[in-house]
Design a protein around this motif. Sequence first.
Motif, short mmCIF file in Angstrom:
data_model
loop_
_atom_site.label_atom_id
_atom_site.label_comp_id
_atom_site.label_asym_id
_atom_site.label_seq_id
_atom_site.Cartn_x
_atom_site.Cartn_y
_atom_site.Cartn_z
N ARG A 1 0.82 -1.22 0.00
CA ARG A 1 0.00 0.00 0.00
C ARG A 1 0.85 1.26 0.00
O ARG A 1 0.47 2.27 -0.58
N LYS A 2 2.00 1.21 0.68
CA LYS A 2 2.88 2.39 0.73
C LYS A 2 3.80 2.47 -0.48
O LYS A 2 4.55 3.44 -0.62
N GLY A 3 3.79 1.43 -1.31
CA GLY A 3 4.68 1.43 -2.48
C GLY A 3 6.14 1.37 -2.09
O GLY A 3 7.00 1.95 -2.77
N PHE B 1 22.39 -14.30 -1.74
CA PHE B 1 21.48 -13.98 -2.84
C PHE B 1 21.07 -12.53 -2.67
O PHE B 1 20.63 -12.13 -1.59
N ALA B 2 21.23 -11.74 -3.74
CA ALA B 2 20.77 -10.35 -3.72
C ALA B 2 19.29 -10.34 -4.10
O ALA B 2 18.88 -11.05 -5.02
N TYR B 3 18.49 -9.58 -3.36
CA TYR B 3 17.06 -9.56 -3.66
C TYR B 3 16.55 -8.11 -3.68
O TYR B 3 17.12 -7.22 -3.07
N THR B 4 15.45 -7.91 -4.40
CA THR B 4 14.66 -6.68 -4.29
C THR B 4 13.21 -7.11 -4.18
O THR B 4 12.80 -8.11 -4.77
N ALA B 5 12.44 -6.37 -3.41
CA ALA B 5 11.00 -6.61 -3.27
C ALA B 5 10.32 -5.25 -3.29
O ALA B 5 10.57 -4.42 -2.42
N THR B 6 9.51 -5.01 -4.31
CA THR B 6 8.85 -3.72 -4.48
C THR B 6 7.34 -3.90 -4.51
O THR B 6 6.82 -4.65 -5.34
N GLY B 7 6.66 -3.23 -3.60
CA GLY B 7 5.20 -3.30 -3.54
C GLY B 7 4.56 -2.14 -4.28
O GLY B 7 5.14 -1.06 -4.37
N PHE B 8 3.38 -2.37 -4.83
CA PHE B 8 2.63 -1.27 -5.45
C PHE B 8 1.15 -1.63 -5.49
O PHE B 8 0.76 -2.78 -5.29
N VAL B 9 0.34 -0.60 -5.73
CA VAL B 9 -1.12 -0.75 -5.78
C VAL B 9 -1.60 -0.41 -7.17
O VAL B 9 -1.11 0.54 -7.79
N LEU C 1 3.41 -7.31 -5.73
CA LEU C 1 4.79 -7.35 -5.23
C LEU C 1 5.68 -7.89 -6.33
O LEU C 1 5.43 -8.98 -6.86
N ASP C 2 6.69 -7.11 -6.71
CA ASP C 2 7.70 -7.58 -7.67
C ASP C 2 8.92 -8.04 -6.90
O ASP C 2 9.46 -7.28 -6.08
N VAL C 3 9.36 -9.28 -7.16
CA VAL C 3 10.52 -9.83 -6.44
C VAL C 3 11.57 -10.29 -7.45
O VAL C 3 11.25 -11.01 -8.40
N THR C 4 12.81 -9.86 -7.25
CA THR C 4 13.92 -10.38 -8.04
C THR C 4 14.93 -11.00 -7.09
O THR C 4 15.11 -10.51 -5.96
N VAL C 5 15.55 -12.07 -7.53
CA VAL C 5 16.58 -12.74 -6.74
C VAL C 5 17.73 -13.09 -7.68
O VAL C 5 17.51 -13.60 -8.79
N ARG C 6 18.95 -12.80 -7.23
CA ARG C 6 20.12 -13.08 -8.06
C ARG C 6 21.25 -13.62 -7.20
O ARG C 6 21.49 -13.11 -6.11
N GLY C 7 21.91 -14.64 -7.67
CA GLY C 7 23.04 -15.21 -6.94
C GLY C 7 23.49 -16.48 -7.62
O GLY C 7 23.32 -16.66 -8.82
N ARG C 8 24.07 -17.39 -6.82
CA ARG C 8 24.45 -18.68 -7.37
C ARG C 8 24.31 -19.73 -6.29
O ARG C 8 24.31 -19.42 -5.09
N MET C 9 24.20 -20.97 -6.73
CA MET C 9 24.02 -22.07 -5.80
C MET C 9 24.90 -23.23 -6.23
O MET C 9 25.01 -23.52 -7.41
N TRP C 10 25.53 -23.88 -5.26
CA TRP C 10 26.41 -25.01 -5.56
C TRP C 10 25.58 -26.28 -5.65
O TRP C 10 24.90 -26.67 -4.71
N LEU C 11 25.63 -26.91 -6.83
CA LEU C 11 24.88 -28.14 -7.09
C LEU C 11 25.83 -29.23 -7.58
O LEU C 11 26.94 -28.93 -8.04
#
Length: 196
Positions: free
Chosen positions: A17-19, A51-59, A76-86
């Motif tokens: 709600r607050k964006g 992991f780098a993340y962003t989370a942005t809310g909007f109405v 809610l827009d969510v981005t996640v970036r990083g790497r994982m050992w598999l």
Amino acid sequence: MTQPIDLRALDLFALCRKGESLAGDVAVRDLPRILAETAAQAPASAPDETFAYTATGFVREEAAEPGAAVAQRLFLDVTVRGRMWLDCQRCLTPYAQPIETSTRFEVVESEEAADAAPMDDDEVDVIAGSKRFSLLELIEDEVLLALPVAPKHDVCPTVHESLVTGSDGEARPEAEPEEEKRPSPFAVLAGLKTRH
């Protein structure tokens, strides 16, 4: 001094709600399901990677029909970036799999509302919001969903180079495992016919 944000108990409705927008890093050690999927032979520093993340809310305000009250839809827009050992499925050695996701969620009031939401929009996933929402769990879900079904190196370090590239240096597609050779049923019938 502002209060540090608890990613395990976030008022998701207020954020939308607050964006507002959040950004930061989350260590692998704080994501138990990711830690469980991490290769056993991964470098000792793997739990400290982030992991780098962003989370942005909007109405978004929408009127269902002319003259109707305007309804507020929360997103809610969510981005996640990083790497994982598999573990590589080809050579069984650990490797770093890059992870990059970007997802838009519609935030609804309850699990019932999320279950009842139409599934016709491929661009938006529906989640139930909360005043104590775990953004950490959502980040973890996003990483798990981004994992490859069959993780493997582009080029395995333990496979001889000649098996991966042709003499011209061009990469050859991986050979499919040969299916067990079964005789054609018609060949079997022909063999029976000639015996009589």
